[in-house]
Design an enzyme around this catalytic site. Structure first.
Site, short mmCIF file in Angstrom:
data_model
loop_
_atom_site.label_atom_id
_atom_site.label_comp_id
_atom_site.label_asym_id
_atom_site.label_seq_id
_atom_site.Cartn_x
_atom_site.Cartn_y
_atom_site.Cartn_z
N GLY A 40 0.77 -1.21 -0.07
CA GLY A 40 0.00 0.04 -0.14
C GLY A 40 0.67 1.49 0.13
O GLY A 40 0.47 2.31 0.70
N ILE A 45 0.20 7.24 4.29
CA ILE A 45 1.14 6.81 5.26
C ILE A 45 2.26 5.98 4.63
O ILE A 45 3.34 5.85 4.93
CB ILE A 45 0.90 6.56 6.50
CG1 ILE A 45 -0.13 5.23 6.92
CG2 ILE A 45 0.14 7.73 7.31
CD1 ILE A 45 -0.34 5.05 7.98
N ASP A 92 -2.73 -7.59 -5.00
CA ASP A 92 -3.81 -7.41 -4.52
C ASP A 92 -3.79 -8.55 -3.20
O ASP A 92 -4.13 -9.70 -3.40
CB ASP A 92 -4.85 -7.95 -5.66
CG ASP A 92 -6.33 -7.75 -5.08
OD1 ASP A 92 -6.74 -7.39 -3.95
OD2 ASP A 92 -7.17 -7.85 -5.95
N TYR A 196 -22.69 -9.18 10.40
CA TYR A 196 -21.95 -8.18 9.92
C TYR A 196 -21.74 -6.75 10.44
O TYR A 196 -23.04 -6.04 10.33
CB TYR A 196 -21.53 -7.91 8.51
CG TYR A 196 -20.44 -7.35 7.92
CD1 TYR A 196 -19.07 -7.67 8.02
CD2 TYR A 196 -20.58 -6.06 7.27
CE1 TYR A 196 -18.08 -7.03 7.25
CE2 TYR A 196 -19.61 -5.34 6.64
CZ TYR A 196 -18.37 -5.75 6.86
OH TYR A 196 -17.37 -5.21 6.29
#
Length: 321
Positions: A40, A45, A92, A196
């Site tokens: 990422g 950040i 991914d 969820y």
């Protein structure tokens, strides 16, 4: 550090605090001999960590889902620092196949691996299953990084052994790990849409990051391997992670503006734990504002960590390679 330290930026025992930036905490550190992977690393950040590690001389591999964004990040860093060593590979984390492909591509480069920063993540997503049939926040934030780390461990071990340089694994957790489901990790209903909660599922995945760090730290210590594993809470930072948050989060941000960090401050704890020489041999800890802090009771539950480890292995093994 507490609220006072967060608001005032007062330094803690490390000499750094919430106001410290990634450049501050890595001042004068020479990382020319190090190779780091940052997941990422195309925004927020993660991008700042890639830039600063590159500034200190490390060879940085940005692992990113979007290769166009990764190339743009590389070009931006090189424009600021033409001597930076920055490369990127497609990854991914929500796809087991992609994780395995990334590791294969990295290993073919025949590079050492000294630092692994598991930074990428998603937050507060509506319920959805990945291509592997796993709830997306748990899959991306925990399972993807868990598999990535396990597949890169032999390379990190050999790098540490051959170079004599301590390897470091940094897992990005969050204070949100304290806001999870009643049982901590709901092993029996990870993929249940009826129970969820977007926010609790995120907290669950961040708790999983901490439990993974602690379990791996213990295993490596038992093996006598020269690799440390720590978790960090970067602080409240406005990044792309908040794209799924709604009005409630906007109101919270407005009311708590004095607690929020800019991106250079948000990347500080990650860079501190990845590079600072004072942390040699420090492992199995949780850091916030560049200082060791205490996580939740769930996070320090060894039996829960072991159960998560076994659950994660079985889940991955049940999927096609």
């Amino acid at each position: 550090m507490g609220i006072y330290g967060m608001v005032t930026g007062k330094a803690g025992k490390s000499g750094f605090g919430s106001a410290s930036t990634a450049e501050d905490v890595t001042q004068s550190i020479d990382a020319n001999h190090l190779t780091a992977i940052i997941t990422g690393g195309t925004s927020g950040i993660g991008l700042e960590a890639a830039r600063v590690l590159g500034m200190r001389g490390a060879h940085v591999i940005i692992a990113a889902r979007n290769t166009k964004a990764a190339n743009e990040s590389k070009e931006m860093i090189l424009k600021m620092n033409p001597n930076a060593r920055i490369d990127y590979l497609q990854l991914d984390l929500s796809s087991i196949k992609s994780v395995r492909s990334f590791v294969h591509q990295f290993l073919t480069l025949n590079l050492p691996l000294n630092i692994l920063i598991n930074n990428a993540g998603v937050m507060f997503c509506p319920f959805q299953l990945t291509e592997d049939g796993i709830e997306s926040q748990f899959a991306t934030n925990h399972i993807g990084h868990f598999l990535l780390t396990n597949l890169l461990l032999d390379k990190m071990k050999s790098s540490a052994r051959e170079s004599g340089i301590e390897g470091r694994i940094v897992n990005l957790s969050s204070v949100a790990h304290t806001y999870t489901y009643t049982e901590g990790i709901k092993f029996d209903s990870i993929n249940d849409p009826d129970t969820y909660s977007e926010k609790k599922a995120y907290g669950q995945s961040k708790l999983a990051n901490l439990l993974h760090s602690n379990a791996l730290s213990r295993k490596l210590q038992e093996e006598g391997v020269n690799i440390t594993v720590n978790s960090v809470h970067p602080g409240l930072v406005t990044t792309n992670l908040f794209r799924h948050s709604g009005l409630g989060m906007s109101v919270f941000k407005a009311m708590s503006f004095f607690l929020w960090k800019n991106i250079p401050q948000g990347a500080a704890t990650t860079c501190y734990v990845a590079l600072h020489p004072s942390l040699k041999g420090v492992t199995g800890k949780y850091f916030a504002d560049c200082n060791i802090t205490t996580p939740s009771k769930f996070a320090t539950d060894k039996s829960l960590a072991d159960e998560l480890w076994d659950f994660s292995i079985k889940l991955i093994d049940s999927l096609p390679n």
